[in-house]
Design a protein around this motif. Sequence first.
Motif, short mmCIF file in Angstrom:
data_model
loop_
_atom_site.label_atom_id
_atom_site.label_comp_id
_atom_site.label_asym_id
_atom_site.label_seq_id
_atom_site.Cartn_x
_atom_site.Cartn_y
_atom_site.Cartn_z
N PRO A 74 4.81 52.78 43.40
CA PRO A 74 5.48 53.51 44.40
C PRO A 74 5.27 53.39 45.95
N ILE A 75 3.69 53.18 46.17
CA ILE A 75 3.34 53.32 47.67
C ILE A 75 3.79 52.11 48.22
N PHE A 125 7.83 49.96 52.30
CA PHE A 125 7.58 48.63 52.70
C PHE A 125 8.49 47.91 52.17
N TYR A 126 8.84 47.93 50.95
CA TYR A 126 10.06 47.18 50.37
C TYR A 126 11.32 47.40 51.06
N LEU A 127 11.62 48.68 51.28
CA LEU A 127 12.96 49.13 51.90
C LEU A 127 13.08 48.54 53.46
N LEU A 128 11.81 48.39 54.02
CA LEU A 128 11.76 47.71 55.43
C LEU A 128 12.12 46.37 55.30
N THR A 129 11.32 45.69 54.15
CA THR A 129 11.59 44.07 54.43
C THR A 129 13.11 43.90 53.77
N THR A 130 13.68 45.03 52.92
CA THR A 130 15.08 44.64 52.64
C THR A 130 16.11 44.96 53.91
N MET A 175 8.57 41.29 46.77
CA MET A 175 8.77 42.63 46.54
C MET A 175 9.38 43.03 45.19
N ASP A 176 10.40 42.28 45.09
CA ASP A 176 11.29 42.55 43.73
C ASP A 176 10.52 42.11 42.77
N MET A 177 9.58 41.32 42.74
CA MET A 177 8.97 40.80 41.63
C MET A 177 7.87 41.78 41.31
N ILE A 178 7.25 42.11 42.28
CA ILE A 178 6.12 43.09 42.25
C ILE A 178 6.33 44.43 41.76
#
Length: 386
Positions: free
Chosen positions: A84-85, A89-94, A251-254
């Motif tokens: 979750p942390i 960062f995931y949303l930013l890259t998306t 990031m999706d994979m992780i």
Amino acid sequence: MDQPAQIQLQVLATGDQHHNEANKEETMKQSSKTGHWWWWVKVSLYTMSVLLGQSVAVLLGRLYFLKGGSSNWLSSVVQVGGFPILIPFYLLTTTTTTTAAAGGVDHDHDDHGAKPPLPSPHTLTAIYALLGLVVGFACWLYSVGLQNLPVSTYTLLSASQLAFNSFFSYFINGQKFTPFVVNSLVLLTVSSVLLVFNDDDSSAAGPTSRVKYVTGFLCTLAASALFGLLMSATQYVFTSVIKRRTFKYVMDMIIYQNLFASLVTVVGLFASGEWKGIGREMEGYGLGTTSYLMTLIWIAVFWQLFSIGAVGLIFEVSSLFSNSISVVGLPIVPIAAIFFFHDKMSGVKGISMVLAIWGFVSYVYQFYVDDKNSRVVKKAVDETSR
């Protein structure tokens, strides 16, 4: 318009066309150089993430068991439950990827200019769920090994994942072996094998019984095989199924893989009944309740750092390269234990570290040679096509 004026306009138009073509060619060259430089930056950052994340996480995992921790399933939960942390960062890259695509920057096309079709959501869910199941079970196996084996034996067996990865990559991804790669694999494996002969390692929590030793040995070996298969399968998914070249899919994979792995380990924690002893374990922890919580939290954080680096290296280079970097970090743990756990330094540990660095340099040099050769070939092709 008279004839001389028409001729002058034609000359100017031709000159502008040649000028534009020259500018376009120069821009492509600069873009290629920038992309090449940025690729090395990313690989370096991923490498540091793997080495730092793995080393600190393993040391904290050892600390957890040494100071009174005993739950293998809880240890497994924190290895994958910190994802979750990464969500902000995931949303930013998306968002960044979407904006770049809207502005005309998109690297998700094949050689013919067409964007390869993305697998259906059901297919991707099944892939992430299967990989997550493997990760969750392998984490539990590694936790059993870390609890029951001396760190030298654990390190040796963990290094065997490189051999398993090589075996699976040969059949799944068509991995080719050159003399430098073979030299690197041999050196990296031997550097970890040497640690098993170090009898002065005091980080093991006392002498282990024969049953516990055999259990830890088999569990660690099985986990190494699963992780070797997992890394080869992850590379195959990136290259043959997802077929995307953006960090968003890393990031999706992780995140999705760790989500399913977390579900597996949480179910295991409650099904085994180990959750009932967490309160007593926290109260009896050698460093106190606060340190108990912080140890688990930071284990989760550093394992996520490791995951970003490992998956990123698979995405940018190959699963075998990612695993080789991971093996380089394995001898770091006993060396770092000298400072954190006051272990004694021995000649075996020093030789192990030298061999690991030698093997790492050998592997990186092979990629340097491959990269140099590919640029020479590309330059020759470009000159021929002019």
